[in-house]
Design a protein around this motif. Structure first.
Motif, PDB file in Angstrom:
ATOM      1  N   ARG A 324      40.697  46.083  39.735  1.00  0.00           N
ATOM      2  CA  ARG A 324      39.287  45.856  39.410  1.00  0.00           C
ATOM      3  C   ARG A 324      38.497  45.513  40.659  1.00  0.00           C
ATOM      4  NH1 ARG A 324      37.540  40.976  35.490  1.00  0.00           N
ATOM      5  NH2 ARG A 324      38.015  39.791  37.385  1.00  0.00           N
ATOM      6  N   MET A 325      39.069  44.689  41.515  1.00  0.00           N
ATOM      7  CA  MET A 325      38.363  44.286  42.723  1.00  0.00           C
ATOM      8  C   MET A 325      38.017  45.492  43.589  1.00  0.00           C
ATOM      9  SD  MET A 325      39.478  41.550  45.691  1.00  0.00           S
ATOM     10  CE  MET A 325      40.743  42.607  46.396  1.00  0.00           C
ATOM     11  N   VAL A 326      38.978  46.386  43.807  1.00  0.00           N
ATOM     12  CA  VAL A 326      38.738  47.563  44.652  1.00  0.00           C
ATOM     13  C   VAL A 326      37.714  48.486  44.005  1.00  0.00           C
ATOM     14  CG1 VAL A 326      39.792  49.664  45.585  1.00  0.00           C
ATOM     15  CG2 VAL A 326      40.977  47.463  45.794  1.00  0.00           C
ATOM     16  N   ARG A 328      35.366  47.732  41.795  1.00  0.00           N
ATOM     17  CA  ARG A 328      34.033  47.117  41.837  1.00  0.00           C
ATOM     18  C   ARG A 328      33.436  47.180  43.247  1.00  0.00           C
ATOM     19  NH1 ARG A 328      33.802  41.507  40.583  1.00  0.00           N
ATOM     20  NH2 ARG A 328      31.559  41.832  40.461  1.00  0.00           N
ATOM     21  N   GLN A 329      34.263  46.951  44.250  1.00  0.00           N
ATOM     22  CA  GLN A 329      33.757  47.020  45.625  1.00  0.00           C
ATOM     23  C   GLN A 329      33.234  48.417  45.947  1.00  0.00           C
ATOM     24  OE1 GLN A 329      37.168  45.678  47.859  1.00  0.00           O
ATOM     25  NE2 GLN A 329      36.540  43.526  47.833  1.00  0.00           N
ATOM     26  N   LYS A 330      33.958  49.433  45.520  1.00  0.00           N
ATOM     27  CA  LYS A 330      33.543  50.812  45.805  1.00  0.00           C
ATOM     28  C   LYS A 330      32.281  51.180  45.026  1.00  0.00           C
ATOM     29  CE  LYS A 330      37.989  52.630  47.302  1.00  0.00           C
ATOM     30  NZ  LYS A 330      38.975  53.730  47.190  1.00  0.00           N
ATOM     31  N   GLU A 332      29.930  49.024  44.043  1.00  0.00           N
ATOM     32  CA  GLU A 332      28.820  48.294  44.666  1.00  0.00           C
ATOM     33  C   GLU A 332      28.388  48.975  45.969  1.00  0.00           C
ATOM     34  OE1 GLU A 332      27.284  45.296  43.764  1.00  0.00           O
ATOM     35  OE2 GLU A 332      28.495  44.676  42.044  1.00  0.00           O
ATOM     36  N   LYS A 333      29.357  49.449  46.732  1.00  0.00           N
ATOM     37  CA  LYS A 333      29.044  50.156  47.976  1.00  0.00           C
ATOM     38  C   LYS A 333      28.245  51.423  47.698  1.00  0.00           C
ATOM     39  CE  LYS A 333      31.177  51.760  52.281  1.00  0.00           C
ATOM     40  NZ  LYS A 333      32.462  51.981  53.000  1.00  0.00           N
ATOM     41  N   GLU A 337      25.685  48.314  40.581  1.00  0.00           N
ATOM     42  CA  GLU A 337      25.959  46.887  40.398  1.00  0.00           C
ATOM     43  C   GLU A 337      26.966  46.682  39.275  1.00  0.00           C
ATOM     44  OE1 GLU A 337      23.226  42.872  40.423  1.00  0.00           O
ATOM     45  OE2 GLU A 337      22.521  44.578  39.253  1.00  0.00           O
ATOM     46  N   THR A 338      27.892  45.727  39.456  1.00  0.00           N
ATOM     47  CA  THR A 338      28.911  45.443  38.449  1.00  0.00           C
ATOM     48  C   THR A 338      29.003  43.941  38.203  1.00  0.00           C
ATOM     49  OG1 THR A 338      30.753  45.118  39.981  1.00  0.00           O
ATOM     50  CG2 THR A 338      30.261  47.393  39.369  1.00  0.00           C
ATOM     51  N   ARG A 339      29.654  43.605  37.088  1.00  0.00           N
ATOM     52  CA  ARG A 339      29.970  42.208  36.786  1.00  0.00           C
ATOM     53  C   ARG A 339      31.360  42.159  36.149  1.00  0.00           C
ATOM     54  NH1 ARG A 339      25.872  41.673  39.193  1.00  0.00           N
ATOM     55  NH2 ARG A 339      24.005  40.498  38.645  1.00  0.00           N
TER      56      ARG A 339
END
Length: 401
Positions: A324-326, A328-330, A332-333, A337-339
């Motif tokens: 999820r972290m990877v 979401r980072q991609k 957002e880049k 926007e994510t939550r």
């Protein structure tokens, strides 16, 4: 730079005009606009009464505190609720001197499962209230929950903060229990920046909530008419002392009053609420079709014409492929926007770490969604181009995962 926000609010001519009306009236604290919103929201949900407050959190506290007073609940009386929710749900229970108890959720709707709740009710003594959370607009199974309440003599309170207009078997969420709590935060379907409301059909609860949100004062008028020479509590007072009901308090209360600005924006939003709900449903359906090829990696949101979607929730099925972290980072880049989907409160939220041992291994669905669930926006301001961009971006990221 963000291109796709989780939520958005665009103020047009009508919003600016009604805000100017408030400014010109000289009345900023709650008055006619708040009273009008309360009437219209009660009508929209299908209840007799509505009390507007300054936030969704205040709505939960006001409703629970009124029940605590009415039912004479002792401190530490237990409230069974969902472990997967925005933390305000559980904070409000604790703020009222009650104790939260948790049962696992359904992985598809994120709502507390009635059969899991019953297992907990049988084991835990002192449960007095069941508080289902209609997360992301999805309804809990209210027939089963109300059945449990009847069987075990519990009171039901709905946290419908994220479910403006969702229909459950012909009725709107929030109208299926003793009281329903709503939030009109910026990302929600009806947006006022910050405001909340509690709806009920019980006049006793309604009267209590009006007092609780205004310091527990003895007058409980929706809008004070004293300036016009009318004061019903003063008129009915039979004592001989100098009496002003605004400054006499016969119960503990809070300052949770709404402002005219918030209610004014809410009134404008209510005029187009069906259009807002319809556009969000279209967006969810369109994204589901476009992302269907990714369903081995992502669990897409369940679609129904009865659901009023707060956002577009997703759950990673294969965290070994992409975390999820990877992801979401991609996203957002790429400007999306994510939550995260809040986290399982007793096992994943630091504020409730004292409960971690008790619930370790007992909430597998909530634990999984709390670690692997997230959401993006599906709001009414998204364009067709935005929707296509979301689909292309997800496919591009996951193709290379």
């Amino acid at each position: 730079m963000l291109r796709i926000r989780v939520g958005d609010l665009k103020l047009g001519r009508e919003e600016k005009e009604i805000i100017n009306e408030v400014l010109d009236s000289g009345r900023l604290s709650e008055g006619a606009k708040v009273k009008a919103f309360e009437a219209k929201w009660a009508n929209f949900i299908g209840t007799k009464y509505c009390v507007a407050v300054n936030s969704g959190t205040s709505a939960l506290i006001t409703g629970l505190f009124a029940l605590k007073h009415l039912l004479k609940l002792e401190d530490r009386a237990k409230v069974i609720t969902s472990p997967l929710t925005f933390i305000a749900t559980v904070n409000s229970i604790v703020a009222c001197g009650l104790e939260p108890v948790f049962a696992d959720i359904d992985k598809e709707t994120f709502a507390i499962k009635a059969d899991e709740a019953e297992k907990v009710i049988k084991k835990e003594k002192g449960i007095k209230v069941i508080l289902p959370v209609h997360l992301m607009g999805y309804p809990a199974d209210m027939d089963k929950i109300n059945g449990l309440a009847k069987k075990y003599n519990l009171t039901v309170v709905e946290d419908a903060a994220q479910a403006h207009g969702t229909i459950y078997k012909g009725k709107k969420l929030g109208s299926l229990s003793s009281l329903g709590c709503f939030s009109f935060y910026i990302a929600h379907n009806v947006q006022a920046g910050e405001m909340g409301a509690v709806v009920t059909d019980d006049y006793r609860i309604y009267q209590l909530m009006k007092k609780i949100k205004a310091h527990g004062r003895m007058c409980d008028c929706s809008v004070c008419t004293r300036a016009q020479g009318v004061c019903p509590p003063l008129k009915s007072y039979k004592g001989t002392e100098d009496f002003d009901p605004r400054f006499y308090h016969d119960m503990f209360g809070f300052n949770f009053k709404a402002m005219e600005f918030q209610a004014a924006l809410g009134l404008v939003q209510l005029k187009r609420v069906e259009e807002i709900i319809g556009k969000r449903k279209y967006n969810v359906r369109y994204l589901n079709i476009g992302l269907e090829s990714l369903n081995e990696v992502l669990a897409l949101p369940k679609f129904s014409e009865d659901i009023s979607y707060l956002a577009y929730p997703l759950v990673i099925k294969r965290p070994e492929i992409i975390s999820r972290m990877v992801l979401r980072q991609k996203l957002e880049k790429a400007g999306i926007e994510t939550r995260p989907l809040f986290g399982c409160i007793p096992t994943q939220q630091p504020a409730y770490k004292h409960l971690k041992e008790k619930y370790s291994g007992k909430l597998p669905n909530a634990d999984y969604i709390g670690l692997n669930g997230f959401y993006i926006g599906c709001h009414q301001y998204l364009t067709q181009e935005d929707l296509d961009y979301i689909i292309e971006t997800f496919k591009g990221i996951l193709k290379g995962a």
